[in-house]
Design a protein around this motif. Structure first.
Motif: not given
Length: 143
Positions: A6-7, A10, A75-77, A126-130, A136
């Protein structure tokens, strides 16, 4: 999809980030384009003109944070407490490959008078919001 997949997805689909600096307690955020390192998932590159205020800010305090800018889907990092340093040699294989992937004219632009400075942003987490309703995903990178 795994957190690292996912990271990577994105990072490769969102070309801009909001980059935050702080000097003497004064925060400053700006939008910049970035280039994910092809070989090190916890390294991103930016380029900037030498006379930009952010260059002086990097020199005074090399600690930065950033978030990719949402495009289409929510969605973002997000990365806190990263380190930024100037890349002195744009001819190394990893740097060249990374920039040429997104900018085929990279080598033509570099090495000339007034060419942009390159900076590497390195981070360990890193934090990944999908999905905005789910927690996250956290990614820890080995050093």
């Amino acid at each position: 999809m795994s957190a690292i997949e996912e990271y990577t997805r994105i990072l490769n689909s969102q070309p801009y980030m909001a980059l935050a600096t702080s000097v003497e307690g004064v925060p400053n955020v700006r939008v910049v384009d970035y280039f994910p390192d092809l070989y090190q998932p916890n390294v991103l590159y930016i380029r900037t003109n030498q006379d930009k205020p952010k260059v002086a800010e990097f020199q005074k305090n090399p600690r930065v944070s950033f978030a990719t800018i949402i495009q289409g889907r929510y969605e973002y990092i997000r990365v806190q407490d990263a380190q930024i340093r100037r890349v002195e040699n744009h001819q190394t294989a990893g740097v060249k490959a990374t920039f040429l992937k997104k900018d085929p004219k990279f080598l033509e632009k570099m090495g000339k008078a007034g060419s942009p400075y390159l900076y590497a942003i390195t981070f360990s987490e890193a934090s990944v919001t999908v999905n905005p309703v789910d927690a996250a995903l956290k990614i820890l990178f080995s050093e």
